[in-house]
Design a protein around this motif. Structure first.
Motif, PDB file in Angstrom:
ATOM      1  N   ILE A 134     106.703 125.817  -1.881  1.00 16.24           N
ATOM      2  CA  ILE A 134     106.019 126.893  -1.153  1.00 16.24           C
ATOM      3  C   ILE A 134     104.786 127.353  -1.920  1.00 16.24           C
ATOM      4  N   LYS A 135     104.920 127.485  -3.241  1.00 16.05           N
ATOM      5  CA  LYS A 135     103.787 127.916  -4.065  1.00 16.05           C
ATOM      6  C   LYS A 135     102.661 126.890  -4.037  1.00 16.05           C
ATOM      7  N   ASP A 136     103.004 125.595  -4.135  1.00 21.90           N
ATOM      8  CA  ASP A 136     101.979 124.541  -4.078  1.00 21.90           C
ATOM      9  C   ASP A 136     101.260 124.540  -2.738  1.00 21.90           C
ATOM     10  N   ARG A 137     102.016 124.720  -1.667  1.00 21.69           N
ATOM     11  CA  ARG A 137     101.411 124.754  -0.330  1.00 21.69           C
ATOM     12  C   ARG A 137     100.437 125.926  -0.217  1.00 21.69           C
ATOM     13  N   ALA A 138     100.829 127.078  -0.740  1.00 20.70           N
ATOM     14  CA  ALA A 138      99.958 128.257  -0.689  1.00 20.70           C
ATOM     15  C   ALA A 138      98.701 128.037  -1.527  1.00 20.70           C
ATOM     16  N   MET A 139      98.850 127.395  -2.693  1.00 21.24           N
ATOM     17  CA  MET A 139      97.685 127.135  -3.541  1.00 21.24           C
ATOM     18  C   MET A 139      96.728 126.158  -2.864  1.00 21.24           C
ATOM     19  N   ARG A 140      97.279 125.130  -2.183  1.00 23.30           N
ATOM     20  CA  ARG A 140      96.419 124.180  -1.475  1.00 23.30           C
ATOM     21  C   ARG A 140      95.657 124.868  -0.353  1.00 23.30           C
ATOM     22  N   GLU A 141      96.326 125.768   0.352  1.00 27.11           N
ATOM     23  CA  GLU A 141      95.658 126.505   1.427  1.00 27.11           C
ATOM     24  C   GLU A 141      94.544 127.382   0.861  1.00 27.11           C
ATOM     25  N   GLU A 142      94.779 127.994  -0.316  1.00 25.09           N
ATOM     26  CA  GLU A 142      93.739 128.805  -0.946  1.00 25.09           C
ATOM     27  C   GLU A 142      92.559 127.938  -1.358  1.00 25.09           C
ATOM     28  N   GLU A 143      92.842 126.738  -1.902  1.00 24.52           N
ATOM     29  CA  GLU A 143      91.767 125.840  -2.319  1.00 24.52           C
ATOM     30  C   GLU A 143      90.939 125.391  -1.126  1.00 24.52           C
ATOM     31  N   VAL A 144      91.604 125.108  -0.033  1.00 20.10           N
ATOM     32  CA  VAL A 144      90.881 124.690   1.168  1.00 20.10           C
ATOM     33  C   VAL A 144      90.025 125.836   1.682  1.00 20.10           C
ATOM     34  N   ALA A 145      90.568 127.047   1.665  1.00 18.13           N
ATOM     35  CA  ALA A 145      89.812 128.207   2.144  1.00 18.13           C
ATOM     36  C   ALA A 145      88.641 128.525   1.218  1.00 18.13           C
ATOM     37  N   ALA A 146      88.811 128.273  -0.086  1.00 17.70           N
ATOM     38  CA  ALA A 146      87.766 128.600  -1.049  1.00 17.70           C
ATOM     39  C   ALA A 146      86.742 127.479  -1.214  1.00 17.70           C
TER      40      ALA A 146
END
Length: 143
Positions: free
Chosen positions: A107-119
């Motif tokens: 779950i944490k990795d998925r959230a970090m990937r979503e943040e990277e994509v958004a950023a």
């Protein structure tokens, strides 16, 4: 000395550690209940209800009806079954904790990937077909 103690307690790491210990104690109760109330009955179903905790060897050579009777008589006993049950419970708890940590990390990795994509900065828009044709025309004119 009191000021140093107050500064030590007020540090973020100490407070985080205290919260972690409290959450860990509560989590231990949840995992223990999961093992005792949900997983052990399933294992008992597959093993025919075998309970290893009653297996023991009295070291004084006498025969006892049960482990409790031997302990009540004050006999030294080699409680093999209790040790086997402790190892089985440890393995079950370790596996459950492993699965929970794996789920949290996913779950944490998925959230970090979503943040990277958004950023991630947006790529400049690709030139249109008309713009490419105009560049080619201009290049040909310069020759």
């Amino acid at each position: 000395m009191l000021k140093e103690f107050r500064d030590f307690i007020a540090r973020g790491n100490v407070m985080d550690m205290a919260v972690g210990i409290i959450i860990g104690a509560a989590f231990t109760a949840i995992v223990s209940s999961l093992v005792a109330d949900l997983i052990n009955p399933i294992i008992a179903l597959f093993t025919g209800g075998i309970d290893f905790s009653g297996w023991f060897y009295p070291l004084d050579g006498n025969d006892y009806v049960s482990l409790a009777a031997a302990l009540e008589a004050g006999a030294p006993v080699f409680a093999i079954g209790k040790f086997i049950m402790a190892v089985i419970n440890f393995l079950i708890i370790a596996f459950v904790v492993f699965m929970l940590v794996k789920m949290v990390n996913t779950i944490k990795d998925r959230a970090m990937r979503e943040e990277e994509v958004a950023a991630a900065p947006e790529a400049p828009p690709a030139p249109t077909e008309v713009e490419l044709l105009m560049e080619i025309r201009d290049a040909l004119k310069q020759r």
